[in-house]
Each structure stands twice: as C-alpha cells, then as structure tokens.
Write a protein that holds these residues in place. Sequence first.
Motif, PDB file in Angstrom:
ATOM      1  N   LYS A 107       0.830  -1.207   0.020  1.00  0.00           N
ATOM      2  CA  LYS A 107       0.082   0.055  -0.108  1.00  0.00           C
ATOM      3  C   LYS A 107       0.749   1.274  -0.126  1.00  0.00           C
ATOM      4  O   LYS A 107       0.317   2.406  -0.538  1.00  0.00           O
ATOM      5  N   ILE A 111       2.140   1.765  -3.861  1.00  0.00           N
ATOM      6  CA  ILE A 111       1.304   2.391  -4.943  1.00  0.00           C
ATOM      7  C   ILE A 111       1.079   3.789  -4.850  1.00  0.00           C
ATOM      8  O   ILE A 111       0.563   4.459  -5.605  1.00  0.00           O
ATOM      9  N   LYS A 112       1.420   4.160  -3.384  1.00  0.00           N
ATOM     10  CA  LYS A 112       1.363   5.606  -3.627  1.00  0.00           C
ATOM     11  C   LYS A 112       2.413   6.379  -3.805  1.00  0.00           C
ATOM     12  O   LYS A 112       2.314   7.736  -4.285  1.00  0.00           O
ATOM     13  N   LEU A 117      -0.261  -1.342 -12.343  1.00  0.00           N
ATOM     14  CA  LEU A 117      -0.383  -0.053 -11.720  1.00  0.00           C
ATOM     15  C   LEU A 117      -0.895   0.928 -12.896  1.00  0.00           C
ATOM     16  O   LEU A 117      -1.456   1.884 -12.280  1.00  0.00           O
ATOM     17  N   LYS A 145      -3.642   0.614 -14.463  1.00  0.00           N
ATOM     18  CA  LYS A 145      -4.938   0.657 -14.477  1.00  0.00           C
ATOM     19  C   LYS A 145      -5.748   1.707 -13.703  1.00  0.00           C
ATOM     20  O   LYS A 145      -6.579   2.377 -13.939  1.00  0.00           O
ATOM     21  N   LYS A 146      -5.071   2.131 -12.490  1.00  0.00           N
ATOM     22  CA  LYS A 146      -5.762   3.324 -11.865  1.00  0.00           C
ATOM     23  C   LYS A 146      -4.745   4.503 -11.606  1.00  0.00           C
ATOM     24  O   LYS A 146      -5.222   5.636 -11.768  1.00  0.00           O
ATOM     25  N   GLY A 147      -3.463   4.346 -12.100  1.00  0.00           N
ATOM     26  CA  GLY A 147      -2.675   5.523 -12.020  1.00  0.00           C
ATOM     27  C   GLY A 147      -1.658   5.028 -13.357  1.00  0.00           C
ATOM     28  O   GLY A 147      -1.839   4.902 -14.272  1.00  0.00           O
ATOM     29  N   GLU A 148      -0.156   5.489 -12.833  1.00  0.00           N
ATOM     30  CA  GLU A 148       0.593   5.229 -14.055  1.00  0.00           C
ATOM     31  C   GLU A 148       1.383   3.929 -14.020  1.00  0.00           C
ATOM     32  O   GLU A 148       1.828   3.627 -12.585  1.00  0.00           O
TER      33      GLU A 148
END
Lengths: 493, 300
Positions: free
Chosen positions: A14, A17-18, A118, A120-123
């Motif tokens: 977690k 992914i930030k 990654l 899918k939601k961000g880069e």
Amino acid sequence: MTDKVPSNNPLPNKERIKLPRQRVPEQDAQVRAHNFCEVNLGFPAEQARQESLRCIECPKPGCVDKCPVSVNVRAVIDLILAGDYLGAASKVREDNALPAITGRVCPVEDQCESGCVLGKKGEPVGIAYLERFVADWERETGQFGSPVSAPATGKKVGLIGSGPASLACAGDLIQMGHQVHVFEALHELGGVLVYGIPEFRLPKDIVRHEIEVLRRRGVVFETNVVVGKTVTIDELMQEEGFDAIFVATGAGLPKFLKVPGEHFNGVYSANEFLTRVNLMRAYLFPQYDEPLYPCKDRDVIVVGGGNTAMDAVRSALRLGAKSASIYYRRTEKEMPARVEEVHHAKDEGVHFEMLVNPVEFFGDEKGNLTSVKCIRQELGEPDDSGRRSPVPIKGSEFVVPCSVAIIAAGTSANPLIQSTTPGLAVTKRGYISASDDTLATSKPGVFAGGDIVTGGATVILAMGAGRKAAKSIDNYLKGSDQRKEEIQEAVQI
Amino acid sequence: MFAIVEARPLARGIKLFVIKAPRIARKQRPGQFVIVRLAECGERIPLTIADADPKAGTVTIVVQAIGKTTMLLSMLEAGDSILDVVGPLGKPSEIEKFGTTVVVSGSVGTAMAYPTARELKRAGNKVISIVGARSKDLLVLEDEVRAVSDETYVVTDDGSYGQKGLVTDKLKELVDAGGVNYVLAIGPVPMMRAVANLTGPKQIKTIVSLNSIMVDGTGMCGGCRVLVNNTSQFACVDGPDFDATQVNFEVLTQRNNMYREQERASIERLQADPEAELKKLRESNRAHACALEPVEVSHD
Ligand SMILES: Cc1cc2nc3c(=O)[nH]c(=O)nc-3n(C[C@H](O)[C@H](O)[C@H](O)COP(=O)(O)OP(=O)(O)OC[C@H]3O[C@@H](n4cnc5c(N)ncnc54)[C@H](O)[C@@H]3O)c2cc1C
Ligand SMILES: Cc1cc2nc3c(=O)[nH]c(=O)nc-3n(C[C@H](O)[C@H](O)[C@H](O)COP(=O)(O)OP(=O)(O)OC[C@H]3O[C@@H](n4cnc5c(N)ncnc54)[C@H](O)[C@@H]3O)c2cc1C
Ligand code: SF4
Ligand code: SF4
Ligand code: FES
C-alpha cells in the motif's frame, strides 16, 4: 499473496502504490530543439531505485505478458532493488539481446507498460527506463556479463542485413558455437538503428558498442555486400560453404504518394532524408561531405503519423526549420508513433495538422518546391485494419507554402533477395513467406525474420524473430535430415 | 577497405583507377556501377565499372574530377585505399543482336560506354563509335574503343583533334544514311537529350544512361528517381539505362542541380588546402584499417 514472494522491496504494497512515477530527466525542450544530442537523459541510480520501489511484484505479471519477448521484468526490478545492476542486465539479456536499445525505442504504451497493473488506476512502472538504466550502467562501467560460448560446431551461418533481427540472431548463434558471418549492404552496421532512428533518440555510439561486443565474441561483419547483387544466396551456400542463411533485410522501400510534383527539389522520402541526416551525418555538414537540401529558416512539412514521420519532423526542426509540421490523414488517436515521441515533438514546437492529405506539389522554374495543395478529410467506415479510413471532403482543398516536404507514408519490401533467390516463396505483398513457428522459408536451409517477413514492425519484434530463428537454425544444423524435412514441412506458403 | 593497385591519368582531369574488389570483379556486367565512399566523412558517389579482371579480383573505374569527392579521389595514388566500394549495382546493359549499333559518348562517358560497346561487338553487332570531347586533351580510351568498334569517329568541339563539331552532327549523318538499328548515348545531359531528339522521331531504339544523384544505390532512398514516361523510376535499380525517348531530361537537370550551393562550398573548402584534406583522408582510413583487424575467437 504478493507479500509472500521473496523480495528486496522493503515497502508494503500500500506504500508502493502511493509512490509517484519518476520523471526522467530530459534536455530542455527549447534547447534540444536545436541540437542532435539525446533528448532523454535516463535515470540516475537513485531514481531507478525509487521507480523500482513502485513495483508490487505481481505473481502473474501483466508486464511480462505484454512484452513481445517476455522479459522477466519483475525479476529485473528485484535485482535493481538488490543493487545488483549487472545481474539485472544479465537477466534482461536472457530474453532481450539489446536492452540499451529497447530501453530507448520500445513502444511501451502498447507493450510491457500496457500490461502493468499499476496502469489501471495510475501510471505504470517505467519499465523501459529501468531496462535502459541497467544496460547503460553496464556499458558505462565497462562491464559485460559476456556469456561463454558452446564448443565450436564447425557450422557456418550467413546473416543478411545487420538490423536488430540479425544482431539478436548473431548473438544467440555465436553462443551456440556456430560461425556467424553478417553481410550488410550499407557501409555501417545496425540497419534502421543507424540509418533511420536519429542520434537524439538513439545515439549511434550505443549501437556501435553492441556491435563491438558481438565482434569481440567472434561474429564476423562484412559491410558493402548487397546480397542478390554482390553475391547470391545460392552462391553463399554452394560456393562459400554456408550451412544456413538468415534473411533479415528489413522493409526498406519507400512509398511515395504518387501525386503530381513529387519530383520537385525538396520533396524527399523519409528514408532518403533520414539516411542523409543520420547515416551520412548531413547535420554535421561541412565536416561531413553529405549535402542536404536546406531546411534552415524554411517551412518543412512531413506527411505521415508514424515513428518515421516524428523522427523526420524533429530532425528538420533541429536543422533550423522556421516551421516543422506533421500532416496526417487520420486523427492523433490513430497515429502509430510512440506516444512519448509525439509529446516530445509537441514540446519542441512541432505543429500538427490532422485529417489532411497532399494532392499536389508545386515548384518554381528551377524545379524547387514552393508549396503543396492538400485536401481535408473526415473519418469514414472502418477498413480492413479496423481503423476508420479517411474520406476526402469535396471542395476543401487549400494550398500552403513549403520548401521541403518529407513523405513518411510507409515502406514496402525490397525485392532484391526475393528476385535473385530461386525457390524462395513470397507473400502477395512481396514479403518473404516464413513459418510462424520456425521462421523456415520454402528454401531448405534459408530462414527469414524481422520486417522482411512481417512488414514494418518494431525493434523488439525483429529481435524476437532473430532469436527464434537462431533456435530453429540450431535445430536444423544439429538435426538429422528428417528433422530438416519436418522444419521444411512446417512452412505454410 | 579497398586497395588501389593502379592509378593513372588518362586526360586532363580524368584518371583511371584499378581497385581490388574481388566480389564485385566476379559478378559485374557491362553497364553496372559501384558506389564509393572515400573515407569516414565522405559522401557516397556512383561510378561506372569501366572494366574488370575477375582473376586478379580488380575493377577499373575512370573518374572525371568535377567536384569535391571526384577531385579528392583523383588525388589518390596506387597504395592508397578507399573505405567503401559496393556493387555491382544497377541493371546490366541490354545486350542483343540489334544489327548496326552506334555508341555515342562524351568525354568521361566514353569510359562508361566502353564495356557495353565491347559486349555489343561480342554479341555480333556492327559497332560504330562516335567519341566526343570538348578538346583533344579531354579524350579518353580512344585506342580501346577503336579496338572494339568497326568504325570510330572522333569529334571535338574546338576541332583540336578529329572532326570539329558535335557528336550529334556525326550521328545525324549516319542516321540519315540509314541502316542504324540501335543507339547508346552516354555523356552530359544536353548531349543525351540532343541524341534523343535526333533518333526518337526516326523510331530508332535509343538508350541513355542516366547520371542522377544517388545515395544507397539499392532502391532504399528514392533520391535517384527520374521521370520516365511520366512515372517515377529509380535510376539505381530500374536503370541506369532507360529508353531515351521516354526520359524527362529537364527534371533530370533540375534534380542534378539540387545541391549546387553545398557542392560549391565543398569544392572551395577542398581547394583552400587540398593537401590537408588528403592527409585527413589517409589518416582516417589508416585508423579504420586498424580498428578492423580480425579478433581472436575462442570457443571453449
Ligand atoms: C525512422 C524509423 C523509426 C523507427 N522507430 C522505432 C521505434 O521507436 N521503436 C521501435 O520499436 N521500432 C521503430 N522502428 C521500426 C524498427 O526500426 C524496425 O521494425 C526494425 O529495425 C526492423 O529490424 P530488421 O532487423 O528486420 O530490419 P532493419 O533494421 O531494416 O535492417 C535491415 C538491414 O538489412 C540491410 N539489407 C537490406 N537488403 C540487403 C541485402 N540485399 N544485402 C545485405 N543487406 C541488406 C539493410 O541495409 C539494413 O541494414 C522505426 C523505423 C524507422 C524507419
Ligand atoms: C550510374 C552513374 C554512373 C556514373 N559513372 C561515372 C563514371 O564512371 N565516371 C565519372 O567521372 N562520373 C560518373 N558518374 C557521375 C559521378 O557520380 C559524379 O560526377 C559525382 O558524384 C560528383 O561528385 P562530386 O562530389 O565530385 O561533385 P559535386 O560537386 O558534388 O557534384 C557535381 C555534380 O555531380 C552530380 N552528383 C553529385 N553528387 C552525386 C551523387 N551522390 N550521385 C550522383 N551524382 C552526383 C550532380 O549532378 C552535381 O551537380 C556517374 C553517375 C551515375 C549516376
Ligand atoms: S523489451 Fe521492450 S517491451 Fe519488453 S520489457 Fe523491455 S522495453 Fe518493455
Ligand atoms: S505488472 Fe507492473 S507492478 Fe506488476 S510486476 Fe510488472 S511492473 Fe511490477
Ligand atoms: S540511390 Fe537510393 S534509391 Fe536509388
């Protein structure tokens, strides 16, 4: 689940992914628009580590699925995190013989990075940048995990062309213990990597380094041999003792638009323009003798939307063009160029004119180009390729002044080998027919791969083909006659 | 690297070179050419193969010094080398039994026409050669041409040797007399155009060899394109020989002028210090030769 994979990454998922995607240092757009030095400067070690920390080490990594040669990205990233850059480079080389090159030119948005979870939601993770980092580190520190070659087999393989397909094939074959002799028509080795892709995207020194490594491992290179003219494939096999041949001659022929006025001075094929600029170093005139029709302080248009068009337009800009524009017949969405190159071009000040097509060139009494007439288009029904095909809008013609026009409307197969090699089957469009599984052609002992089989594709696909060919050439050379026949039978024509 | 084994001046500004190039010597046919690059910083220029000796592994070229590259080449001597020589390129000349053939050439064009004339003779044709030059000191290979021709006429613009006048004057006489089945013309564009205008209306098969600007010579760049029968043809792979009546000579002339300014600048730089350029070329080629020493290969 992912946490159970042994890992050098200290962060929990977690946290990972930030982390934001690292931005690669680049030459400033205003500065680089006037020089031929590399645009993208690559990650320093710390940034490579930061970017690697983002990877969540998927058990079924989409990145590997989407890489045409299945580079084990996850393992590479883990080795980077362990600080073992040489190990990481060797890991890449297990599947990809030229990482310093793919790390610069792979269209990642369609390949590895499109599969990264990654994204899918961000880069997605900056995979190509990491690949480039380890390859550059290896080269710059003078290290190379040079693999040990198998015992000599006494078999001799001739490779025709020295583009990425051939270079990848050469590396594998020499490792397998065969003698490898590469024949290249031009005076410099590397194929499109040296005559097409410009210095600012892929420095020639990097290509030269890769070739030097192969040379040191025993690959023999012979330039200035146009197979089909200087010597034929039959002569190589019957008189010069080659046991097998790999044809990787690329998709070399330029397509023109076949509109009136294409003979005017200043109208170039992208092939000629880029060959003059890159291979012949016309951008260094007068230190190099090669002349180029002047772009400085003049309006340059480039017709097309692929990597070739981007390379041409950005070269023209660097040669001092007053304006440098892309004229493309569809919309930006359909442009086949790498997304990064399109962004770079825009930042540098390239102008984009979409949904237009030239219909005629005009020149003065000396035969010099003065302007071009274009017609506007709209997108109609999808064609065979699934892309909506452009339809001209009646009465929408307009004339724009320009002094240089570069046609980057694609290429077709050079017929030289095909027309001088009896028994070599070709496709309807003139490319060489080769089996999907083995890359064997209709002619015993002759294999083919890369753009000459697929039509214009990508560097990594060409390299993948080269490696596949090496494997089946090895089988063929070691095999019984029966095995040879099986390989031949696998060819569908 | 390609060694020059012989270098010999033939006429004012025209020099003959014999170059070691075994692969090319073995394969070449009359009408084909090579592309040479003198050294690392050089451009690629096409030159016709004037002769070859497959046994000795050599090809002969004859060069007229008109610009930077040909001037620098003309300064080289036996013992020097040329970095790149590639070929044989282009389609060989069409050789058939035509009957009475006339081979028209101007100055260095004579060296380019000679191998084809010889082959036409071998194929059983009657060969009439018309050799032109501005003046006597620009004339080359006269003896060689005479040896393969049934009749030879020498024509100079200034009358310093042979007949005074233009090659087309002599050609007109022959054509008017009748019985000419085939004409080959190689030389400056205005000369080839004049020949085409003369023989075209008489329906005599006429071939010209086009000297368009080339880069790769393998069909890859399209820079050599010429307008023939109103369509683009690539002189390096579709030619260099074309049917004279279909060639757009105006476009050829315009395209050959494309790099005028840069060519002039290059000549001026060379002339400012020719010896320095020559030294640079020799050093650069020597460095290349060292870099390409074969490497020891070890297999375990
Ligand atoms: C301007 C440009 C930009 C590109 N940008 C990208 C990019 O960013 N990313 C990407 O993935 N792909 C890119 N591509 C596509 C990619 O370069 C090609 O798909 C790839 O190079 C094909 O490799 P290849 O080995 O099949 O052939 P090539 O690289 O074309 O090499 C073929 C070689 O064979 C030689 N040859 C040809 N005929 C003969 C003969 N008869 N005898 C001896 N030698 C011969 C040629 O001179 C050449 O050196 C680009 C292509 C171009 C033209
Ligand atoms: C198929 C062919 C065969 C030829 N054979 C011979 C020969 O046997 N002997 C000979 O002396 N000359 C020959 N030429 C002409 C020769 O190539 C040019 O004279 C030479 O390229 C001039 O280069 P330069 O740098 O010395 O002169 P430059 O000053 O660069 O050019 C002078 C003129 O030569 C032409 N030219 C320039 N660059 C090129 C190029 N890259 N390719 C072709 N033409 C160019 C242009 O019309 C130019 O205006 C041939 C040309 C062709 C196309
Ligand atoms: S080879 Fe190309 S597609 Fe594969 S991982 Fe490397 S950059 Fe991505
Ligand atoms: S898909 Fe992305 S996050 Fe997953 S392993 Fe590959 S690079 Fe790492
Ligand atoms: S010289 Fe490039 S296509 Fe003819």
